[in-house]
Design a protein around this motif. Structure first.
Motif, PDB file in Angstrom:
ATOM      1  N   VAL A  33       0.899  -1.190   0.087  1.00 51.52           N
ATOM      2  CA  VAL A  33       0.008  -0.110  -0.057  1.00 51.52           C
ATOM      3  C   VAL A  33       0.829   1.426   0.090  1.00 51.52           C
ATOM      4  CG1 VAL A  33      -1.821   1.279   1.201  1.00 51.52           C
ATOM      5  CG2 VAL A  33      -1.943  -1.136   1.392  1.00 51.52           C
ATOM      6  N   LYS A  34       1.811   1.292   0.764  1.00 50.02           N
ATOM      7  CA  LYS A  34       2.770   2.263   0.961  1.00 50.02           C
ATOM      8  C   LYS A  34       4.133   1.965   1.436  1.00 50.02           C
ATOM      9  CE  LYS A  34       1.222   4.681   5.115  1.00 50.02           C
ATOM     10  NZ  LYS A  34       0.770   6.347   5.364  1.00 50.02           N
ATOM     11  N   GLU A  35       5.449   2.614   1.401  1.00 47.73           N
ATOM     12  CA  GLU A  35       6.596   2.338   1.903  1.00 47.73           C
ATOM     13  C   GLU A  35       7.341   3.704   2.103  1.00 47.73           C
ATOM     14  OE1 GLU A  35       8.653  -1.178   0.086  1.00 47.73           O
ATOM     15  OE2 GLU A  35      10.365   0.048   0.081  1.00 47.73           O
ATOM     16  N   ALA A  36       8.242   3.687   3.048  1.00 49.32           N
ATOM     17  CA  ALA A  36       9.028   4.653   3.118  1.00 49.32           C
ATOM     18  C   ALA A  36      10.138   4.419   3.881  1.00 49.32           C
ATOM     19  CB  ALA A  36       8.100   5.769   4.183  1.00 49.32           C
ATOM     20  N   GLN A  37      11.307   5.273   3.674  1.00 49.03           N
ATOM     21  CA  GLN A  37      12.668   5.116   4.478  1.00 49.03           C
ATOM     22  C   GLN A  37      12.918   6.283   5.233  1.00 49.03           C
ATOM     23  OE1 GLN A  37      15.757   3.323   2.058  1.00 49.03           O
ATOM     24  NE2 GLN A  37      17.385   4.872   2.890  1.00 49.03           N
ATOM     25  N   TYR A  38      13.411   5.935   6.392  1.00 45.46           N
ATOM     26  CA  TYR A  38      13.772   7.103   7.376  1.00 45.46           C
ATOM     27  C   TYR A  38      15.142   6.781   8.179  1.00 45.46           C
ATOM     28  CZ  TYR A  38       8.739   7.367   7.673  1.00 45.46           C
ATOM     29  OH  TYR A  38       7.194   7.631   7.283  1.00 45.46           O
ATOM     30  N   ILE A  39      15.667   7.937   8.486  1.00 44.60           N
ATOM     31  CA  ILE A  39      16.908   7.957   9.128  1.00 44.60           C
ATOM     32  C   ILE A  39      16.776   7.318  10.652  1.00 44.60           C
ATOM     33  CG2 ILE A  39      18.910   9.133   9.937  1.00 44.60           C
ATOM     34  CD1 ILE A  39      18.825  11.014   7.470  1.00 44.60           C
ATOM     35  N   SER A  40      17.113   6.207  10.978  1.00 43.98           N
ATOM     36  CA  SER A  40      16.749   5.899  12.444  1.00 43.98           C
ATOM     37  C   SER A  40      17.162   6.588  13.608  1.00 43.98           C
ATOM     38  CB  SER A  40      17.254   4.639  12.705  1.00 43.98           C
ATOM     39  OG  SER A  40      17.142   3.616  11.626  1.00 43.98           O
ATOM     40  N   ALA A  41      18.346   7.273  13.471  1.00 46.63           N
ATOM     41  CA  ALA A  41      18.913   8.077  14.509  1.00 46.63           C
ATOM     42  C   ALA A  41      17.898   9.569  14.708  1.00 46.63           C
ATOM     43  CB  ALA A  41      20.330   8.580  14.393  1.00 46.63           C
ATOM     44  N   ASN A  42      17.088   9.775  13.532  1.00 46.60           N
ATOM     45  CA  ASN A  42      16.265  10.938  13.763  1.00 46.60           C
ATOM     46  C   ASN A  42      15.134  10.715  14.650  1.00 46.60           C
ATOM     47  OD1 ASN A  42      18.055  12.408  11.938  1.00 46.60           O
ATOM     48  ND2 ASN A  42      16.408  12.160  10.301  1.00 46.60           N
ATOM     49  N   PHE A  43      14.906   9.604  15.201  1.00 52.00           N
ATOM     50  CA  PHE A  43      13.766   9.347  16.242  1.00 52.00           C
ATOM     51  C   PHE A  43      14.227   8.625  17.351  1.00 52.00           C
ATOM     52  CE2 PHE A  43      12.395   9.379  11.731  1.00 52.00           C
ATOM     53  CZ  PHE A  43      10.862   9.893  11.952  1.00 52.00           C
ATOM     54  N   PRO A  44      13.369   9.054  18.582  1.00 53.56           N
ATOM     55  CA  PRO A  44      14.027   8.730  19.794  1.00 53.56           C
ATOM     56  C   PRO A  44      13.601   7.184  19.946  1.00 53.56           C
ATOM     57  CG  PRO A  44      12.032  10.057  20.013  1.00 53.56           C
ATOM     58  CD  PRO A  44      12.624   9.951  18.754  1.00 53.56           C
ATOM     59  N   ASP A  45      12.574   6.680  19.172  1.00 52.37           N
ATOM     60  CA  ASP A  45      11.826   5.232  19.370  1.00 52.37           C
ATOM     61  C   ASP A  45      11.412   5.030  18.063  1.00 52.37           C
ATOM     62  OD1 ASP A  45      11.245   3.212  21.424  1.00 52.37           O
ATOM     63  OD2 ASP A  45       9.208   3.688  20.704  1.00 52.37           O
ATOM     64  N   LEU A  46      10.771   3.692  18.119  1.00 50.83           N
ATOM     65  CA  LEU A  46      10.118   3.220  16.786  1.00 50.83           C
ATOM     66  C   LEU A  46       8.767   3.762  16.931  1.00 50.83           C
ATOM     67  CD1 LEU A  46       9.952   1.243  14.329  1.00 50.83           C
ATOM     68  CD2 LEU A  46       9.314  -0.438  15.938  1.00 50.83           C
ATOM     69  N   VAL A  47       8.085   4.116  17.919  1.00 53.97           N
ATOM     70  CA  VAL A  47       6.649   4.402  17.883  1.00 53.97           C
ATOM     71  C   VAL A  47       6.336   5.624  17.161  1.00 53.97           C
ATOM     72  CG1 VAL A  47       4.941   5.279  19.303  1.00 53.97           C
ATOM     73  CG2 VAL A  47       6.032   3.220  19.900  1.00 53.97           C
ATOM     74  N   PRO A  48       7.201   6.819  17.585  1.00 50.26           N
ATOM     75  CA  PRO A  48       6.913   8.102  16.686  1.00 50.26           C
ATOM     76  C   PRO A  48       7.225   7.835  14.942  1.00 50.26           C
ATOM     77  CG  PRO A  48       8.851   8.260  18.055  1.00 50.26           C
ATOM     78  CD  PRO A  48       8.053   6.969  18.549  1.00 50.26           C
ATOM     79  N   MET A  49       8.244   7.169  14.750  1.00 48.35           N
ATOM     80  CA  MET A  49       8.442   6.669  13.352  1.00 48.35           C
ATOM     81  C   MET A  49       7.152   6.271  12.850  1.00 48.35           C
ATOM     82  SD  MET A  49      11.459   4.425  11.560  1.00 48.35           S
ATOM     83  CE  MET A  49      12.617   5.493  12.514  1.00 48.35           C
ATOM     84  N   VAL A  50       6.620   5.081  13.305  1.00 43.78           N
ATOM     85  CA  VAL A  50       5.428   4.576  12.780  1.00 43.78           C
ATOM     86  C   VAL A  50       4.166   5.493  12.650  1.00 43.78           C
ATOM     87  CG1 VAL A  50       3.738   2.877  13.335  1.00 43.78           C
ATOM     88  CG2 VAL A  50       6.142   2.367  13.599  1.00 43.78           C
TER      89      VAL A  50
END
Length: 343
Positions: A33-50
C-alpha cells in the motif's frame, strides 16, 4: 487486513504497509500500500516513526506488525545498541494499538524472505534438483556473516538461527594458512572465525594481509583510500566497496586477489553449510555483497570451492545454489513471518 512490516537498522529503517487478501485456508497474497525510508537516529523510538509513517490514514490501521531488527531478540525484546532503543512487543502493541506485534532478527527475516521471492529475485548458480521435504539453507556475507536454515513443517517452515559465522575459519591452501596466521597476530587472538574473512570487513582484512606481505605493489589511488579508512575509521568510507570496484575494473592486482580469496572462502563455507544440512531444498546466498559482485561470483571460483569437498563432493552437486538479488528480502520476510504468526 493490513500488516505493517519493518526492517530496522542502526542507520536506516524501512517501513512497508501491505494489504493482505486471503485466497484459501492455506495461502494468502498481499500487495504494498505504501512504503517509506527513515534515518533511524532521527527518532527517539520506533513508535513516533510509525506514527509519522501512518499519518492520518486511520482506515489503513494494521492489525498485525512484524519488525526485523539488526540485533538479538530475546523474550520478545530487543536492545538496539547503536540507537539506544529498547523494543518490547507488549509496549509496541499498546502504544501503536496493534493487536499483534512480532520482533524478529534481521537475518531470520532474510531467511523467511526467500520463501516469498520470485524468479527474477534470484540468480541461480547451480540448478540442482530441489526437494520440497528437505532443509533450505541461507548464508549471507555483509557486515558480518549470517547462517540459518529452514525446516519444512507441513505447509509452513520453521526457521533456526545459528552462529555459524563464528565457527573456525579453515584455510584450504598455503596462502589462506598465511592469512590465518596474519589475522591471529593482528587481532591478538588464536581463534579466527570465518566471519573475519567472509564479510565486508573480511575483504578489507584480506587486502591488508596481501599488502603487508608484499603480494603485489599497492596502487597510490587505492592505497590512499584504504589508509584514510584505517587511520580515520570513517563510516563514509567502505573499504570493501573500494576493493570490489577495483577488482571489477581489473585495475589493481591486490584488489583482484583479495576478492578472489574472499569468493573462494565464501564458496567453501557455503559448501560446508550445505554438507552439514544436506540442504536439498536449496541454499540461498543473501547478504549485501554477493549481488553487488555478481559477475565475479559467476566466473566459476565460487562454485568450484563450494563443490571441492573430496570424497563427498558429489553429494552437493544436486543442491540448488541461488544468489538473492532482491535487496528488500528482509522486508518480504517480515511480512511472511507476521502472516505466519497471525495464523
Amino acid at each position: 487486513m493490513f500488516l505493517l512490516a519493518g526492517d530496522i537498522g542502526g542507520t536506516k529503517t524501512i517501513l512497508r504497509l501491505v494489504e493482505v487478501t486471503e485466497v484459501t485456508l492455506t495461502e494468502k497474497t498481499f500487495k504494498t500500500v505504501k512504503e517509506a525510508q527513515y534515518i533511524s537516529a532521527n527518532f527517539p523510538d520506533l513508535v513516533p516513526m510509525v506514527e509519522e509513517f501512518m499519518g492520518d490514514d486511520k482506515y489503513l490501521h494494521p492489525q498485525v506488525a512484524c519488525f526485523a531488527i539488526a540485533g538479538p531478540v530475546v523474550n520478545n525484546t530487543c536492545l538496539l545498541t547503536n540507537l539506544h532503543w529498547v523494543l518490547d512487543t507488549k509496549r509496541l502493541e499498546l502504544e501503536l494499538d496493534i493487536p499483534r506485534v512480532s520482533l524478529i532478527n534481521d537475518f531470520a527475516a532474510n531467511s523467511f524472505g526467500i520463501l516469498g521471492l520470485k524468479d527474477f529475485d534470484v540468480h541461480t548458480l547451480q540448478a540442482g534438483e530441489a526437494r520440497e521435504d528437505a532443509p533450505i539453507a541461507v548464508i549471507g556475507a555483509g557486515t558480518g556473516l549470517g547462517e540459518a536454515f529452514l525446516i519444512p513443517q507441513g505447509k509452513k517452515y520453521q526457521i533456526f538461527a545459528s552462529e555459524g559465522g563464528h565457527a573456525d575459519f579453515a584455510p584450504r591452501n598455503d596462502l589462506e594458512t598465511e592469512l590465518l596466521k596474519y589475522l591471529q597476530v593482528e587481532l591478538k587472538v588464536d581463534h579466527i572465525s570465518v566471519e573475519r574473512v567472509v564479510s565486508g570487513l573480511g575483504i578489507a582484512s584480506i587486502y591488508q594481509f596481501l599488502r603487508d606481505t608484499n603480494f603485489a605493489p599497492e596502487s597510490a589511488e587505492i592505497g590512499e583510500k584504504i589508509r584514510f579508512w584505517e587511520e580515520e575509521q570513517k563510516k563514509t568510507v567502505d573499504p570493501a566497496a573500494i576493493i570490489s570496484q577495483a577488482a571489477f575494473k581489473q585495475s589493481d592486482r591486490l584488489c583482484e586477489k583479495a576478492i578472489e580469496i574472499f569468493i573462494e572462502a565464501y564458496g567453501a563455507e557455503t559448501g560446508n553449510l550445505a554438507l552439514k544440512l544436506l540442504s536439498y531444498g536449496g541454499i540461498y546466498i543473501a547478504g549485501g555483497i554477493a549481488g553487488k559482485i555478481l559477475p565475479l561470483m559467476q566466473d566459476g571460483k565460487f562454485l568450484n570451492a563450494f563443490k571441492d569437498k573430496g570424497r563427498v563432493g558429489t553429494l552437493i552437486e544436486e543442491i540448488p545454489v541461488h544468489i538473492v538479488l532482491n535487496p528488500q528480502v528482509g522486508l518480504v520476510g517480515s511480512v511472511l513471518y507476521g502472516l505466519q504468526r497471525q495464523d
